[in-house]
Design a protein around this motif. Structure first.
Motif, PDB file in Angstrom:
ATOM      1  N   UNK A 143       0.848  -1.190   0.000  1.00  0.00           N
ATOM      2  CA  UNK A 143       0.000   0.000   0.000  1.00  0.00           C
ATOM      3  C   UNK A 143       0.880   1.236   0.000  1.00  0.00           C
ATOM      4  N   UNK A 144       0.313   2.341  -0.469  1.00  0.00           N
ATOM      5  CA  UNK A 144       1.062   3.593  -0.529  1.00  0.00           C
ATOM      6  C   UNK A 144       1.414   4.073   0.862  1.00  0.00           C
ATOM      7  N   UNK A 145       0.484   3.901   1.816  1.00  0.00           N
ATOM      8  CA  UNK A 145       0.744   4.333   3.182  1.00  0.00           C
ATOM      9  C   UNK A 145       1.941   3.637   3.793  1.00  0.00           C
ATOM     10  N   UNK A 146       2.037   2.326   3.588  1.00  0.00           N
ATOM     11  CA  UNK A 146       3.181   1.589   4.110  1.00  0.00           C
ATOM     12  C   UNK A 146       4.467   1.999   3.408  1.00  0.00           C
ATOM     13  N   UNK A 147       4.374   2.251   2.119  1.00  0.00           N
ATOM     14  CA  UNK A 147       5.578   2.640   1.380  1.00  0.00           C
ATOM     15  C   UNK A 147       6.113   3.977   1.881  1.00  0.00           C
ATOM     16  N   UNK A 148       5.234   4.898   2.162  1.00  0.00           N
ATOM     17  CA  UNK A 148       5.672   6.198   2.672  1.00  0.00           C
ATOM     18  C   UNK A 148       6.171   6.119   4.112  1.00  0.00           C
ATOM     19  N   UNK A 149       5.882   5.027   4.779  1.00  0.00           N
ATOM     20  CA  UNK A 149       6.347   4.844   6.159  1.00  0.00           C
ATOM     21  C   UNK A 149       7.536   3.894   6.239  1.00  0.00           C
ATOM     22  N   UNK A 150       8.121   3.531   5.103  1.00  0.00           N
ATOM     23  CA  UNK A 150       9.144   2.490   5.088  1.00  0.00           C
ATOM     24  C   UNK A 150      10.398   2.874   5.880  1.00  0.00           C
ATOM     25  N   UNK A 170      14.409  -2.864   0.825  1.00  0.00           N
ATOM     26  CA  UNK A 170      13.058  -2.564   0.356  1.00  0.00           C
ATOM     27  C   UNK A 170      12.840  -3.213  -0.996  1.00  0.00           C
ATOM     28  N   UNK A 171      11.848  -4.081  -1.088  1.00  0.00           N
ATOM     29  CA  UNK A 171      11.538  -4.806  -2.325  1.00  0.00           C
ATOM     30  C   UNK A 171      10.054  -4.602  -2.664  1.00  0.00           C
ATOM     31  N   UNK A 172       9.690  -3.346  -2.851  1.00  0.00           N
ATOM     32  CA  UNK A 172       8.286  -2.989  -3.033  1.00  0.00           C
ATOM     33  C   UNK A 172       7.919  -2.600  -4.453  1.00  0.00           C
ATOM     34  N   UNK A 173       8.877  -2.569  -5.367  1.00  0.00           N
ATOM     35  CA  UNK A 173       8.598  -2.053  -6.701  1.00  0.00           C
ATOM     36  C   UNK A 173       7.542  -2.866  -7.439  1.00  0.00           C
ATOM     37  N   UNK A 174       7.438  -4.160  -7.149  1.00  0.00           N
ATOM     38  CA  UNK A 174       6.489  -5.022  -7.850  1.00  0.00           C
ATOM     39  C   UNK A 174       5.221  -5.295  -7.057  1.00  0.00           C
ATOM     40  N   UNK A 175       5.126  -4.770  -5.836  1.00  0.00           N
ATOM     41  CA  UNK A 175       3.966  -5.064  -4.991  1.00  0.00           C
ATOM     42  C   UNK A 175       3.071  -3.856  -4.756  1.00  0.00           C
ATOM     43  N   UNK A 176       3.528  -2.673  -5.106  1.00  0.00           N
ATOM     44  CA  UNK A 176       2.728  -1.464  -4.904  1.00  0.00           C
ATOM     45  C   UNK A 176       1.635  -1.360  -5.965  1.00  0.00           C
ATOM     46  N   UNK A 177       0.544  -0.652  -5.651  1.00  0.00           N
ATOM     47  CA  UNK A 177      -0.499  -0.453  -6.661  1.00  0.00           C
ATOM     48  C   UNK A 177       0.074   0.216  -7.906  1.00  0.00           C
ATOM     49  N   UNK A 178      -0.225  -0.337  -9.058  1.00  0.00           N
ATOM     50  CA  UNK A 178       0.352   0.151 -10.307  1.00  0.00           C
ATOM     51  C   UNK A 178      -0.025   1.609 -10.577  1.00  0.00           C
ATOM     52  N   UNK A 179      -1.271   1.963 -10.318  1.00  0.00           N
ATOM     53  CA  UNK A 179      -1.748   3.311 -10.628  1.00  0.00           C
ATOM     54  C   UNK A 179      -1.203   4.366  -9.678  1.00  0.00           C
ATOM     55  N   UNK A 180      -0.578   3.951  -8.591  1.00  0.00           N
ATOM     56  CA  UNK A 180      -0.009   4.932  -7.666  1.00  0.00           C
ATOM     57  C   UNK A 180       1.155   5.676  -8.290  1.00  0.00           C
ATOM     58  N   UNK A 181       1.850   5.030  -9.211  1.00  0.00           N
ATOM     59  CA  UNK A 181       2.933   5.660  -9.968  1.00  0.00           C
ATOM     60  C   UNK A 181       3.942   6.337  -9.043  1.00  0.00           C
ATOM     61  N   UNK A 182       4.498   5.559  -8.109  1.00  0.00           N
ATOM     62  CA  UNK A 182       5.445   6.088  -7.139  1.00  0.00           C
ATOM     63  C   UNK A 182       6.883   6.047  -7.628  1.00  0.00           C
ATOM     64  N   UNK A 183       7.121   5.364  -8.727  1.00  0.00           N
ATOM     65  CA  UNK A 183       8.481   5.246  -9.223  1.00  0.00           C
ATOM     66  C   UNK A 183       9.392   4.517  -8.254  1.00  0.00           C
ATOM     67  N   UNK A 184       8.858   3.528  -7.580  1.00  0.00           N
ATOM     68  CA  UNK A 184       9.626   2.806  -6.559  1.00  0.00           C
ATOM     69  C   UNK A 184      10.763   2.009  -7.186  1.00  0.00           C
ATOM     70  N   UNK A 185      11.906   2.039  -6.537  1.00  0.00           N
ATOM     71  CA  UNK A 185      13.079   1.285  -6.958  1.00  0.00           C
ATOM     72  C   UNK A 185      13.576   0.479  -5.769  1.00  0.00           C
ATOM     73  N   UNK A 186      13.780  -0.812  -5.965  1.00  0.00           N
ATOM     74  CA  UNK A 186      14.260  -1.668  -4.884  1.00  0.00           C
ATOM     75  C   UNK A 186      15.657  -1.240  -4.448  1.00  0.00           C
TER      76      UNK A 186
END
Length: 273
Positions: A143-150, A170-186
């Motif tokens: 979830x976006x909330x958890x990602x922002x609290x990582x 942090x290995x969240x790049x493939x588990x976050x909601x796609x439409x959130x578009x956070x640009x997450x990088x492991x």
């Protein structure tokens, strides 16, 4: 686990439920679906995804606090009390998960040093998964909330283990909601392990050159198999267990009927008699 406050925090957005939609929350269900929302009260331009929100019944009674999310699951509940979601709260909640694993003899098990520390809703942390591999913790945010609290999550993990965790990945790049578009990088949140456990796996490339990449997504059995595999062998993640057959040349099979390359000449396939 955080400090409880009875006063209203005007900085936190309020979400009011439709009449009767609080029944599942009274049974401590951690999800609030978007169809249960009646109205939202917030300051400014609106609620940012991942923001902490307070949830109230249609009668105006506080019932839960959690992460707001765009989608069918509108709120993932973190607490059913008006408690500050701060560093102390994260340490307390992750500490409870650690105490449970210790009671189950997982934390100091001589047979293995790999186990799941946090399993989302099962540990009252919806949207968060944490796996322990020796001295490395691998965090997955769903979830976006958890990602922002990582960041605070990583601190809480290190504090609960009193220095025994040397790295948090942090290995969240493939588990976050796609439409959130956070640009997450492991990548590493804390420390850097000399060698990530379960990192040997086969590339999905179909080239003849054998390449191996570090990926903590592979299962333990696959990693052990690939580590023991001869360096000259070729394999792919789609059918890694059959890699040994690829090195053996197959006998040439002559087709029963050679298809013409010209469309004007049809191929006469044998008919069933």
């Amino acid at each position: 686990m955080g400090h409880i406050t009875e006063d209203r925090d005007d900085a936190i957005a309020r979400i009011y439920l439709r009449r009767g939609k609080e029944e599942s929350l009274l049974r401590r269900h951690p999800w609030i679906f978007s169809g249960a929302l009646e109205r939202i009260e917030c300051a400014g331009d609106g609620i940012a995804e991942g923001e902490i929100v307070d949830v109230y019944t249609s009668r105006g009674e506080f019932i839960a606090r959690g992460h707001y999310q765009i989608g069918s699951i509108a709120v993932r509940v973190l607490a059913f009390e008006r408690v500050a979601i701060d560093r102390a709260w994260w340490c307390g909640r992750i500490g409870e998960a650690y105490a449970l694993r210790r009671a189950l003899s997982l934390t100091d098990n001589p047979s293995t040093d790999c186990y799941r520390l946090v399993h989302g809703e099962g540990d009252s942390l919806p949207g968060l998964v944490v796996d322990i591999y020796g001295t490395t913790a691998v965090v997955q945010c769903h979830s976006v909330g958890m990602y922002r609290s990582r960041s605070v999550i990583a601190d809480a993990i290190c504090e609960c283990y009193d220095g025994r965790i040397e790295a948090v990945y942090d290995k969240s790049s493939q588990t976050l909601p796609f439409k959130a578009d956070l640009g997450a990088v492991d990548g590493y949140l804390r420390g850097r392990a000399a060698q990530m456990p379960l990192t040997v796996c086969c590339t999905t490339s179909t080239g003849s050159t054998d390449r191996r990449r570090a990926s903590s997504s592979t299962s333990g059995s696959t990693a052990i198999w690939c580590a023991a595999m001869p360096a000259a062998a070729t394999c792919s993640t789609r059918s890694a267990i059959r890699a040994d057959f690829r090195s053996t040349p197959l006998p040439a099979v002559r087709p029963r009927c050679a298809r013409s390359t010209r469309r004007s000449v049809p191929c006469s396939w044998p008919r069933r008699t």
